[in-house]
Motif scaffolding. Structure first.
Motif, mmCIF file in Angstrom:
data_model
loop_
_atom_site.group_PDB
_atom_site.id
_atom_site.type_symbol
_atom_site.label_atom_id
_atom_site.label_comp_id
_atom_site.label_asym_id
_atom_site.label_seq_id
_atom_site.Cartn_x
_atom_site.Cartn_y
_atom_site.Cartn_z
ATOM 1 N N ILE A 190 -9.493 -2.396 -9.495
ATOM 2 C CA ILE A 190 -10.542 -2.661 -8.505
ATOM 3 C C ILE A 190 -10.295 -1.946 -7.171
ATOM 4 C CG2 ILE A 190 -11.773 -4.443 -7.201
ATOM 5 C CD1 ILE A 190 -11.148 -6.374 -9.501
ATOM 6 N N PRO A 191 -9.091 -2.069 -6.592
ATOM 7 C CA PRO A 191 -8.890 -1.447 -5.272
ATOM 8 C C PRO A 191 -9.133 0.053 -5.282
ATOM 9 C CG PRO A 191 -7.095 -2.948 -5.768
ATOM 10 C CD PRO A 191 -7.925 -2.845 -7.010
ATOM 11 N N ARG A 192 -8.754 0.744 -6.356
ATOM 12 C CA ARG A 192 -8.939 2.200 -6.324
ATOM 13 C C ARG A 192 -10.406 2.569 -6.464
ATOM 14 N NH1 ARG A 192 -5.346 3.099 -11.755
ATOM 15 N NH2 ARG A 192 -4.472 1.187 -10.929
ATOM 16 N N MET A 193 -11.165 1.783 -7.254
ATOM 17 C CA MET A 193 -12.596 2.101 -7.380
ATOM 18 C C MET A 193 -13.326 1.786 -6.082
ATOM 19 S SD MET A 193 -14.894 3.505 -9.045
ATOM 20 C CE MET A 193 -14.094 3.823 -10.617
ATOM 21 N N LYS A 194 -12.943 0.686 -5.455
ATOM 22 C CA LYS A 194 -13.578 0.357 -4.173
ATOM 23 C C LYS A 194 -13.200 1.388 -3.116
ATOM 24 C CE LYS A 194 -14.872 -4.341 -4.599
ATOM 25 N NZ LYS A 194 -15.549 -5.319 -3.782
ATOM 26 N N ALA A 195 -11.976 1.866 -3.192
ATOM 27 C CA ALA A 195 -11.538 2.911 -2.264
ATOM 28 C C ALA A 195 -12.395 4.155 -2.455
ATOM 29 C CB ALA A 195 -10.058 3.227 -2.503
ATOM 30 N N ALA A 196 -12.633 4.502 -3.715
ATOM 31 C CA ALA A 196 -13.429 5.701 -4.010
ATOM 32 C C ALA A 196 -14.839 5.550 -3.448
ATOM 33 C CB ALA A 196 -13.477 5.921 -5.519
ATOM 34 N N ILE A 197 -15.398 4.383 -3.618
ATOM 35 C CA ILE A 197 -16.756 4.146 -3.128
ATOM 36 C C ILE A 197 -16.824 4.305 -1.614
ATOM 37 C CG2 ILE A 197 -18.353 2.226 -2.730
ATOM 38 C CD1 ILE A 197 -17.933 1.603 -5.750
ATOM 39 N N GLN A 198 -15.792 3.835 -0.949
ATOM 40 C CA GLN A 198 -15.764 3.984 0.514
ATOM 41 C C GLN A 198 -15.539 5.429 0.914
ATOM 42 O OE1 GLN A 198 -13.670 0.406 2.541
ATOM 43 N NE2 GLN A 198 -13.048 0.380 0.403
ATOM 44 N N SER A 257 -6.168 6.972 -1.824
ATOM 45 C CA SER A 257 -6.822 5.660 -1.888
ATOM 46 C C SER A 257 -6.138 4.636 -0.979
ATOM 47 C CB SER A 257 -6.845 5.145 -3.332
ATOM 48 O OG SER A 257 -5.543 5.090 -3.861
ATOM 49 N N THR A 258 -4.889 4.956 -0.584
ATOM 50 C CA THR A 258 -4.192 4.029 0.319
ATOM 51 C C THR A 258 -4.893 3.928 1.675
ATOM 52 O OG1 THR A 258 -2.711 5.882 0.784
ATOM 53 C CG2 THR A 258 -1.877 4.160 -0.663
ATOM 54 N N ASP A 259 -5.718 4.958 2.010
ATOM 55 C CA ASP A 259 -6.492 4.878 3.250
ATOM 56 C C ASP A 259 -7.407 3.662 3.250
ATOM 57 O OD1 ASP A 259 -5.327 7.190 3.962
ATOM 58 O OD2 ASP A 259 -7.180 8.352 4.233
ATOM 59 N N PHE A 260 -7.723 3.169 2.066
ATOM 60 C CA PHE A 260 -8.651 2.035 1.955
ATOM 61 C C PHE A 260 -7.977 0.802 1.366
ATOM 62 C CE2 PHE A 260 -10.959 6.015 1.649
ATOM 63 C CZ PHE A 260 -11.876 5.872 2.685
ATOM 64 N N GLY A 261 -6.669 0.745 1.520
ATOM 65 C CA GLY A 261 -5.985 -0.481 1.144
ATOM 66 C C GLY A 261 -5.418 -0.532 -0.265
ATOM 67 N N ASP A 262 -5.570 0.518 -1.033
ATOM 68 C CA ASP A 262 -4.916 0.542 -2.346
ATOM 69 C C ASP A 262 -3.413 0.639 -2.122
ATOM 70 O OD1 ASP A 262 -4.609 0.578 -5.053
ATOM 71 O OD2 ASP A 262 -5.405 2.595 -5.358
ATOM 72 N N ASP A 263 -2.611 0.182 -3.078
ATOM 73 C CA ASP A 263 -1.170 0.165 -2.799
ATOM 74 C C ASP A 263 -0.464 1.484 -3.096
ATOM 75 O OD1 ASP A 263 -1.509 -0.233 -5.442
ATOM 76 O OD2 ASP A 263 -0.296 -2.043 -5.589
ATOM 77 N N LYS A 264 -1.138 2.391 -3.813
ATOM 78 C CA LYS A 264 -0.603 3.749 -3.913
ATOM 79 C C LYS A 264 -1.739 4.736 -4.124
ATOM 80 C CE LYS A 264 1.836 2.255 -7.571
ATOM 81 N NZ LYS A 264 2.581 2.128 -8.825
ATOM 82 N N ASP A 265 -1.468 5.996 -3.834
ATOM 83 C CA ASP A 265 -2.476 7.014 -4.065
ATOM 84 C C ASP A 265 -2.595 7.279 -5.558
ATOM 85 O OD1 ASP A 265 -2.948 7.214 -1.402
ATOM 86 O OD2 ASP A 265 -1.599 8.922 -1.073
ATOM 87 N N ARG A 266 -3.733 7.847 -5.952
ATOM 88 C CA ARG A 266 -4.012 8.005 -7.382
ATOM 89 C C ARG A 266 -4.258 9.459 -7.739
ATOM 90 N NH1 ARG A 266 -2.467 3.060 -9.250
ATOM 91 N NH2 ARG A 266 -2.946 1.608 -7.571
#
Length: 556
Positions: free
Chosen positions: A347-355, A296-305
């Motif tokens: 929020i950031p991880r869900m938005k990352a997933a959507i992207q 998820s860090t590829d999309f700006g999250d602060d750590k992978d999940r």
RNA sequence: GUCCCAGUAGCUCAGCUGGAUAGAGCAACAGCCUUCUAAGCUGUGGGUCGCAGGUUCGAAUCCUGCCUGGGACGCCA
């Protein structure tokens, strides 16, 4: 298009024409013309800052530009009474009041539909809200989210969006096993056996109730069944019990859903594995420490999940991603999630997933509902006196009533924390904004009854041009704004604007009521005009309250 | 430590896309019921918009830094 908008539109066109005629700027150089409604009455009905904006292009002082514009303006075409240039270069327009004469007929004509617009153009929006886990009562934060979500949906629907309300039922995974094991312990206890609650068990009174109910209905039958059968049965029983209770509470609160979406169905319909494959294909996953991770860090999250734990089970996130993919697949143009403040980190991880699944980031919008603090007798209420747990929606509704709870919960911006004053919500006084607004509606209602008793026909012909008193003009302007307020609140997803508006309208009504008498046998023409005005106010208040899910009483 | 939200009158909060003298309500003070509901109305006083810079003709609003309060930062959900 409503009357106010039409008036503004014409005015804007005329201003633009004047700028061109005065040769101040070319067509392309003119910025979009902004009209505002000055707070100060002496600044006119509308004002524009166009002269200041053109200062650079025209290389002239704003005041001179304003002069040029005014001298080239076709006042008749824009139904302007007079124009003033003020301050650093504002142009203030004082309109002929005839545009206000159309407000009342428009409202009487539209009735309950007044405020409806098509600014949404049928765009499909899905709002997911509440989505509480079936492990206890709805507490204050959930209740605020419920009120907010519901009013937001009302606003969107009124503004021409196609809205669907959805509740995501967390009916699978760890917490449900936990629920079943908690019920198991309570059941045994209800039968007089020694039984220990599981470590992360749910200690709410409702679980005790379920245990007792089961003991009454089945005796010790389930003690003799296999653990698997017992747990499965308790799981189902508990889910049904909890969701029924949640639904009943929400119904009483005036909140209903178009769709209750089951997390379990994602497993049953095999939605999760394909989603994982898709992420894998996109090279958004990797293995580490025996677990599967989402980059998820590829999309700006602060750590992978983590998606798949090293024991092979999923984290909460995994089915939730599949759920969001499913929502998007259902063809909504926009998803809105209403979440509690404690979920904002999610929020950031869900938005990352959507992207990562190939959709634009803003396909999903998340509204965060800040915490509610309850106050009584000037003291912060931390726990319910009755249950010892957090105060529940059910309790709050019975303490202060649905109207007050709903109104108070949407009265403030969702991203500000809310202090809920129980004494104020309960009080039947002018301090209480709900009563203040409802009182305005009731006052008009009884007045209209009086009118009939005195022999005034309620649908009598009237001449709106007679409404020239200051309070009347103010009311008419306010009434004309309503459709824009609603559309604006919908577009900005800000229900508190409606409470703000309806409070102001009620205030103007009360003020008018004290200043002018409506029923005057000696002046029938004016009486009929004022009766029409009162009807228009009543309709608008009723419509606004309906959006809020608050009742509009005929008398109080 | 990182991230999110908030900081505006004594209190609770508005302030839209930057605009004119920053607005409500409550509380305080002074008035208004022989007249359509006084659950109402009218008036008065009360603000360095957290602090410091910056952008701009113009900043509560935009940008940067800092301070204070709340929340979030698990192979929990």
């Amino acid at each position: 298009m409503n009357i106010l908008e039409q008036t503004e539109d014409t005015l804007k066109q005329q201003i633009k024409a004047a700028v061109l005629k005065a040769d101040l700027a070319s067509e392309e150089e003119i910025p979009s013309i902004i009209l505002e409604k000055p707070k100060e009455k002496s600044h006119g009905d509308f004002a524009t800052n166009i002269a200041m904006q053109l200062a650079r292009v025209a290389k002239k002082a704003p005041k001179m530009i304003a002069d040029d514009i005014v001298s080239h303006l076709d006042k008749t075409a824009a139904s302007i009474d007079r124009v003033e240039i003020a301050g650093p270069g504002f142009i203030n327009f004082f309109m002929k009041t005839d545009f206000l004469e159309d407000v009342i007929p428009a409202i009487l004509d539209a009735g309950a539909a007044y405020g409806t617009t098509n600014t949404g153009h049928g765009k499909r929006i899905q709002v997911e809200f509440v989505s509480v886990n079936p492990t206890g009562d709805l507490h204050l934060g959930h209740a605020r989210g419920a009120a907010f979500g519901d009013v937001l949906c009302n606003l969107l629907a009124t503004s021409g969006y196609q809205v669907e309300r959805e509740y995501y039922m967390n009916d699978a995974g760890n917490q449900i096993d936990n629920l079943a094991r908690s019920i198991e312990a309570r059941y045994a206890q209800a039968l007089g056996r020694e039984a220990e609650m599981p470590e992360d068990g749910y200690h709410g009174a409702d679980i005790v109730e379920i245990g007792e109910e089961l003991a009454k209905e089945y005796g010790d039958k389930w003690l003799h069944e296999s653990t698997e059968e017992r747990i499965n049965f308790f799981k189902e029983y508990g889910l049904k019990y909890e969701f029924q209770k949640i639904e009943a509470d929400l119904n009483e609160f005036g909140v209903t859903f178009d769709n209750w979406f089951s997390e379990k169905s994602l497993y049953e319909e095999n939605k999760i594995t394909p989603m994982l494959h898709k992420l894998e294909e996109g090279n958004y996953t990797y293995e580490k420490d025996g677990a599967v991770w989402f980059r998820s860090t590829d999309f700006g999250d602060d750590k992978d999940r983590v998606l798949v734990k090293n024991d092979g089970s999923y984290t909460y996130l995994t089915p939730d991603i599949a759920y969001h993919q499913n929502k998007i697949d259902r063809g909504f143009d926009q998803l809105i999630n209403v979440w509690g403040a404690d979920h904002h980190g999610y929020i950031p991880r869900m938005k990352a997933a959507i992207q990562a699944l190939g959709y634009p980031k803003n396909k999903l919008e998340v509204k965060i509902i800040q915490m509610v603090n309850l106050f009584e007798n000037g003291q912060k209420v931390r726990m319910s006196k009755r249950t010892g747990n957090a105060v529940s929606l059910r309790e709050l509704m019975s303490e202060v009533g649905v109207d007050a709870v709903r109104y108070f919960f949407v009265m403030r911006s969702n991203d500000a924390q809310l202090d809920f004053d129980m004494d104020l919500a309960r009080s039947e006084s002018n301090d209480n904004p709900v009563y203040y607004v409802q009182y305005a509606h009731a006052r008009i209602s009884t007045m209209l009854k009086q009118a009939e008793n005195k022999g005034f026909a309620l649908d009598g012909a009237f001449d709106a041009a007679l409404l020239t008193a200051e309070k009347e003009t103010e009311l008419l302007k306010k009434l004309g704004e309503y459709p824009q307020v609603v559309a604006d609140a919908a577009q900005k997803q800000a229900p508190h604007r409606v409470t703000q508006y309806v409070f102001d309208l009620a205030s103007l009504l009360h003020s008018f009521y004290n200043a002018e008498k409506v029923l005057d046998a000696d002046n029938e023409a004016l009486t009929y005009a004022r009766l029409a005005l009162m009807k228009a106010v009543r309709i608008t208040i009723a419509n606004a309250l309906a959006l809020l899910g608050v009742t509009a009483p005929e008398k109080m």
